[in-house]
Design an enzyme around this catalytic site. Structure first.
Site, mmCIF file in Angstrom:
data_model
loop_
_atom_site.group_PDB
_atom_site.id
_atom_site.type_symbol
_atom_site.label_atom_id
_atom_site.label_comp_id
_atom_site.label_asym_id
_atom_site.label_seq_id
_atom_site.Cartn_x
_atom_site.Cartn_y
_atom_site.Cartn_z
ATOM 1 N N GLU A 1 0.917 -1.228 0.025
ATOM 2 C CA GLU A 1 -0.111 -0.083 -0.083
ATOM 3 C C GLU A 1 0.922 1.308 -0.006
ATOM 4 O O GLU A 1 1.780 1.347 0.704
ATOM 5 C CB GLU A 1 -0.871 0.080 1.154
ATOM 6 C CG GLU A 1 -1.803 1.282 1.201
ATOM 7 C CD GLU A 1 -2.784 1.310 2.692
ATOM 8 O OE1 GLU A 1 -2.958 0.212 3.216
ATOM 9 O OE2 GLU A 1 -3.331 2.210 2.658
ATOM 10 N N ARG B 1 4.659 -12.662 10.039
ATOM 11 C CA ARG B 1 5.265 -11.490 9.725
ATOM 12 C C ARG B 1 6.784 -11.542 10.362
ATOM 13 O O ARG B 1 6.925 -12.370 11.345
ATOM 14 C CB ARG B 1 4.546 -10.310 10.527
ATOM 15 C CG ARG B 1 3.351 -9.936 10.034
ATOM 16 C CD ARG B 1 2.825 -8.879 11.111
ATOM 17 N NE ARG B 1 3.390 -7.508 10.886
ATOM 18 C CZ ARG B 1 2.818 -6.749 9.868
ATOM 19 N NH1 ARG B 1 1.731 -7.214 9.172
ATOM 20 N NH2 ARG B 1 3.386 -5.509 9.666
ATOM 21 N N LYS C 1 4.738 0.864 9.277
ATOM 22 C CA LYS C 1 4.800 2.032 8.383
ATOM 23 C C LYS C 1 4.097 3.200 9.299
ATOM 24 O O LYS C 1 4.527 4.328 9.193
ATOM 25 C CB LYS C 1 4.051 1.857 7.218
ATOM 26 C CG LYS C 1 4.673 1.215 6.116
ATOM 27 C CD LYS C 1 3.983 1.248 4.707
ATOM 28 C CE LYS C 1 3.235 0.052 4.636
ATOM 29 N NZ LYS C 1 2.248 -0.038 3.658
HETATM 30 P P1 ATP Z 1 2.503 -1.858 7.778
HETATM 31 O O1 ATP Z 1 1.986 -2.159 9.050
HETATM 32 O O2 ATP Z 1 3.937 -1.296 7.748
HETATM 33 O O3 ATP Z 1 1.936 -0.748 6.937
HETATM 34 P P2 ATP Z 1 1.518 -3.583 5.939
HETATM 35 O O4 ATP Z 1 1.125 -4.751 6.006
HETATM 36 O O5 ATP Z 1 0.077 -2.669 6.178
HETATM 37 O O6 ATP Z 1 2.459 -3.143 6.711
HETATM 38 P P3 ATP Z 1 1.483 -3.458 2.926
HETATM 39 O O7 ATP Z 1 2.035 -2.244 2.411
HETATM 40 O O8 ATP Z 1 0.030 -3.494 2.992
HETATM 41 O O9 ATP Z 1 1.809 -3.025 4.502
HETATM 42 O O10 ATP Z 1 2.181 -4.695 2.789
HETATM 43 C C1 ATP Z 1 2.670 -5.162 1.409
HETATM 44 C C2 ATP Z 1 3.002 -6.586 1.873
HETATM 45 O O11 ATP Z 1 4.058 -6.822 2.806
HETATM 46 C C3 ATP Z 1 1.930 -7.377 2.314
HETATM 47 O O12 ATP Z 1 1.642 -8.481 1.685
HETATM 48 C C4 ATP Z 1 2.490 -7.787 3.717
HETATM 49 O O13 ATP Z 1 1.731 -9.049 4.246
HETATM 50 C C5 ATP Z 1 3.932 -7.564 3.708
HETATM 51 N N1 ATP Z 1 4.370 -7.160 5.057
HETATM 52 C C6 ATP Z 1 4.323 -6.027 5.729
HETATM 53 N N2 ATP Z 1 4.800 -6.210 6.716
HETATM 54 C C7 ATP Z 1 5.622 -7.198 6.952
HETATM 55 C C8 ATP Z 1 6.332 -7.954 7.808
HETATM 56 N N3 ATP Z 1 6.421 -7.313 9.088
HETATM 57 N N4 ATP Z 1 6.833 -9.145 7.686
HETATM 58 C C9 ATP Z 1 6.402 -9.832 6.594
HETATM 59 N N5 ATP Z 1 5.691 -9.069 5.310
HETATM 60 C C10 ATP Z 1 5.165 -7.992 5.762
HETATM 61 MG MG MG Z 2 -1.494 -2.814 4.828
#
Ligand code: ATP
Ligand code: MG
Length: 561
Positions: free
Chosen positions: A35, A262, A272
């Site tokens: 995202e 994760r 983020k």
């Molecule tokens: P954040 O909480 O940092 O915003 P998010 O999961 O909302 O993380 P996205 O941009 O939606 O962020 O994530 C893109 C991809 O990266 C998704 O498939 C998500 O599952 C993966 N991802 C995000 N954080 C992690 C993590 N800590 N470990 C492994 N994969 C991750």
């Molecule tokens: Mg997300």
């Protein structure tokens, strides 16, 4: 498949079974779906390496897809940063750069199809009422009074939602599933909501209704022909919904959602939202501050992309939540830099040394290997002159045998040069040592003469040719291994390490470092690994960021404290 066989894990097992059964016509197609609402962090690196790595290993493809369904939090700056980071990590999505917003028209048509099938309805409950009707984990929900609207009425209302006839929050389109389901995600979830007045970074003001993540994600996967849709564990309970949409819409491609744990990294933040706070509140200098657990921060710190990929391989994937020690990441960084970084000499806390028996106008061009084990990396010239700098910590007026450096009246070897002896200490009026008077032995260049034992070796820089540099010593940004999951405190900010950055402005580095390109990483002998700062060195300054220490000093410090 790559030559090197990677260790098995549950995802590879699923893919191999699918390939053996000729599922998906033998295709493997994954995607990385960020995202664009912030910069990527080390957790995303795990997801990137997993998705792109599997595609590489099984002769498949991996798409880059921006999940841009939440327009008020997203920004084109983030889109560019994400692309730069994925490319820097070493992955290529070819021409498969997509945006969920590319599919808005098709998603709208899918929603219309659900309405026509009697699988979706327009609901007028307010957000508070929706919550009230939803029930709880232990109590079933109640049906919305709008649930039984006719297909015609729903179609009419949905068309008018799109046309902008209703204000934000007045109506939502909901899936008609089961308000009594034990899985709350299936209690008639929203499919579309109204959002007026946002300028979407891709679609501008074309839309005033936006599809929800769950609906968008599975259909975007399906439209792109994804075979294995990998996501983190928090989406496990959403899988029945993912499958429900695809089943109801009878799409041709029904990807399999697979969840993995994760990455949580000790002493670091992988959210983020929280990283955004560090930037916005000025705790760090920006998203690429070398203390940040962002990919851009790690790049600026000097972490090699290959070392981060190795780290992701080393920690593997599993279904069990865990938290990885920072030492594992740092050890991957050290392994790579030890093998590949050019060696150089830098004096962080300069103390002047005058070699009294060395001519004032003489300069010798000594040769030093760029890497102690790798001859092919060549040599460099280091000028030797009458006046030098050594590090203050490498001299003592008195010391026992354990101190293998320079002591008044004793000898030490200058790395890549001669043996010197300290004859005299010069102090200022505050009794502070400001200069050492030494003599050198011209017979000792490169090796000790027969029968002469000089154990200690210290580094140095010519005072005449050395370059003034700023060196930034970074330490962990947090003092707590789990800053954002400490139940004892309300705010992770209380765990900030006040000493995470120490700047030394009066350092001297050997003259060859004048040619360092921004981003180059060196081993400053006996000091650690340092990266020429990608931003500041461009302004004509010489600024080095400490990438990592030579050894794991943190463990020792913690024991002492
Ligand atoms: P954040 O909480 O940092 O915003 P998010 O999961 O909302 O993380 P996205 O941009 O939606 O962020 O994530 C893109 C991809 O990266 C998704 O498939 C998500 O599952 C993966 N991802 C995000 N954080 C992690 C993590 N800590 N470990 C492994 N994969 C991750
Ligand atoms: Mg997300």
């Amino acid at each position: 498949m790559s030559d090197e066989k990677k260790p098995a894990n549950f995802i590879r097992n699923i893919i191999e079974a699918d390939l053996a059964a000729d599922k998906n016509g033998g295709r493997v197609h994954t995607r990385f779906p960020p995202e664009p609402n912030g910069y990527l962090h080390i957790g995303h690196a795990k997801s990137i390496c997993l998705n792109f790595g599997l595609a590489e290993d099984y002769n498949g493809l991996c798409n880059l897809r921006f999940d841009d369904t939440n327009p008020h939090k997203e920004d084109a700056e983030y889109v560019d940063a994400i692309k730069r980071d994925v490319r820097w990590l070493g992955y290529d999505w070819g021409d498969r750069e997509f945006f969920a917003s590319d599919y808005f028209e098709r998603l709208y048509e899918y929603a219309v199809q659900l309405i026509k099938q009697g699988d979706a309805y327009v609901c007028d409950l307010s957000p508070e009422q929706v919550r009230e009707y939803r029930g709880t984990l232990t109590e079933p929900g109640r049906n919305s009074p709008y649930r039984d609207r006719s297909v015609e009425e729903n179609l009419d209302l949905f068309t008018r939602m799109r046309a902008g006839e209703f204000p934000d929050g007045a109506k939502v389109l909901r899936a008609k599933i089961d308000m009594a389901s034990p899985n709350i995600n299936l209690r008639d979830p929203a499919i579309y909501r109204i959002r007026h007045g946002v300028i979407h970074h891709q679609t501008g003001n074309e839309w005033c209704i936006y599809p929800m993540y769950d609906f968008t994600h599975c259909l975007s996967d399906s439209i792109e022909g994804i075979t294995h849709s990998l996501c983190t564990l928090e989406f496990e309970d959403h899988r029945p919904l993912y499958d429900w949409y695809l089943d109801r819409l009878q799409v041709e491609c029904h990807p399999q959602q697979i969840e993995f744990a994760r990455l949580n990294l000790q002493y670091a933040i992988t959210s983020k939202r929280k990283l955004t706070r560090l930037v916005e509140e000025g705790i760090v200098e920006g998203w690429d501050d070398p203390r940040m657990s962002t990919i851009s921060g790690m790049r600026r710190r000097g972490y090699p992309a290959a070392a981060i990929r190795d780290f992701c391989d080393r920690i593997g994937v599993s279904k069990a939540d865990n938290s990885v020690e920072m030492e594992i990441l740092e050890s991957c960084i050290r392994d790579h830099l030890n093998a590949n970084a050019l060696r150089a000499m830098a004096v962080l806390h300069p103390l002047k040394v005058v070699i009294t028996n060395y001519p004032e106008d003489k300069t010798e061009e000594l040769q030093a290997p760029n890497h102690p084990q790798r001859e092919e990396m060549g040599t460099r010239t280091i000028p030797f002159t009458r006046e030098l700098y050594i590090d203050r910590a490498d001299f003592r007026e008195e010391a026992n045998k354990k101190f293998k450096r320079l002591v008044l009246g004793k000898e030490v070897r200058l790395r890549n040069a001669y043996v010197i002896r300290c004859d005299e200490v010069i102090k200022d009026e505050n009794d502070e040592i400001i200069e050492l008077r030494c003599t050198y032995d011209p017979e000792t260049l490169g090796a000790n003469p027969e029968g002469r034992k000089v154990k200690g070796v210290i580094h140095w820089v010519s005072a005449k040719y050395g370059l003034k540099a700023e060196i930034r010593l970074y330490d962990r940004l947090f003092t707590h291994p789990h800053p954002d999951s400490d139940k004892e405190v309300d705010d992770f900010m209380v765990h900030l390490n006040p000493d995470s950055l120490r700047t030394l402005t009066a350092c001297f580095v050997e003259s060859s470092l004048g040619n360092a390109k921004p981003g180059d990483v060196f081993q400053f002998e006996r000091e650690g690994y340092f990266c020429a700062d990608a931003e500041l060195c461009r302004e004509g300054r010489l600024v080095f960021n400490r990438t990592v220490t030579l050894r794991d000093t943190w463990a020792k410090i913690e024991q002492k404290g």
